[in-house]
Write a protein that holds these residues in place. Structure first.
Motif, PDB file in Angstrom:
ATOM      1  N   LEU A  33       0.826  -1.202   0.000  1.00  0.00           N
ATOM      2  CA  LEU A  33       0.000   0.000   0.000  1.00  0.00           C
ATOM      3  C   LEU A  33       0.867   1.261   0.000  1.00  0.00           C
ATOM      4  N   GLU A  34       1.865   1.302   0.865  1.00  0.00           N
ATOM      5  CA  GLU A  34       2.731   2.480   0.944  1.00  0.00           C
ATOM      6  C   GLU A  34       3.522   2.680  -0.343  1.00  0.00           C
ATOM      7  N   ASP A  35       4.023   1.589  -0.929  1.00  0.00           N
ATOM      8  CA  ASP A  35       4.739   1.687  -2.214  1.00  0.00           C
ATOM      9  C   ASP A  35       3.796   2.193  -3.309  1.00  0.00           C
ATOM     10  N   PHE A  36       2.567   1.681  -3.295  1.00  0.00           N
ATOM     11  CA  PHE A  36       1.596   2.118  -4.291  1.00  0.00           C
ATOM     12  C   PHE A  36       1.317   3.615  -4.148  1.00  0.00           C
ATOM     13  N   LEU A  37       1.077   4.088  -2.926  1.00  0.00           N
ATOM     14  CA  LEU A  37       0.771   5.504  -2.725  1.00  0.00           C
ATOM     15  C   LEU A  37       1.939   6.397  -3.140  1.00  0.00           C
ATOM     16  N   ALA A  38       3.164   5.948  -2.868  1.00  0.00           N
ATOM     17  CA  ALA A  38       4.339   6.706  -3.320  1.00  0.00           C
ATOM     18  C   ALA A  38       4.375   6.749  -4.849  1.00  0.00           C
ATOM     19  N   GLY A  39       4.072   5.614  -5.487  1.00  0.00           N
ATOM     20  CA  GLY A  39       4.039   5.566  -6.948  1.00  0.00           C
ATOM     21  C   GLY A  39       2.892   6.382  -7.516  1.00  0.00           C
ATOM     22  N   ALA A  40       1.729   6.326  -6.869  1.00  0.00           N
ATOM     23  CA  ALA A  40       0.566   7.089  -7.333  1.00  0.00           C
ATOM     24  C   ALA A  40       0.835   8.590  -7.246  1.00  0.00           C
ATOM     25  N   SER A  41       1.646   8.996  -6.272  1.00  0.00           N
ATOM     26  CA  SER A  41       2.010  10.407  -6.144  1.00  0.00           C
ATOM     27  C   SER A  41       2.795  10.886  -7.359  1.00  0.00           C
TER      28      SER A  41
END
Length: 159
Positions: A33-41
């Motif tokens: 989830l945290e990796d995804f949110l960093a990527g989504a940013s």
């Protein structure tokens, strides 16, 4: 009849006393989830492709339903476009992450914090998000997602 009633009540009491199921893959799901949110940013297309399952059902905070193909098409259209200063840049983070795991299925609920910087002015929006993850071939992916915008004037949600 008394025996059936007594058995039913006993089973209900035992069931309510059982501890909540632990999430053995909580650390892995939290990192994903945290990796995804960093990527989504950063509008990271590869991260979106990894995160969403092909059969995704996504309901946005605006009440729009879409699938993975729709999300990927929108991202690809944005990737080649010149960023518009009025849109600013956004950073997404997760707070109050709650994970319930049922074998190869997990429910991940959290508060998404979207911090947008437009010409030096920061605004923060909060959303409750809930995702249903399935683990297939050793890899977790989201098959369903629901986002709900919290009112801007609402107090910080209770944990």
């Amino acid at each position: 009849m008394k025996r059936i009633l007594l058995t039913t009540v006993s089973l209900l009491l035992v069931a309510t006393a059982l501890p909540a199921q632990t999430a053995p893959d909580a650390a892995e799901l939290t990192k994903l989830l945290e990796d995804f949110l960093a990527g989504a940013s950063k509008n990271d297309i590869a991260m979106h492709d990894r995160f969403w399952a092909d059969e995704l059902v996504y309901t946005s905070a605006l009440g729009r339903r879409k699938g993975k193909a729709d999300i990927m098409r929108e991202l690809r259209a944005e990737t080649g476009a010149t960023p518009k200063p009025e849109e600013g840049t956004a950073v997404y983070t997760a707070e109050d992450i709650r994970i319930q795991q049922y074998g190869d299925t997990a429910i991940v609920a959290f508060r998404l914090v979207a911090t947008t910087d437009k010409a030096g002015t920061k605004t923060v929006a909060n959303y409750f998000n809930t995702g249903t993850f399935l683990k297939r071939n050793g890899k977790w992916q989201v098959v369903a997602w629901q986002a709900t915008a919290l009112p801007k004037d609402s107090p910080s949600p209770a944990k």
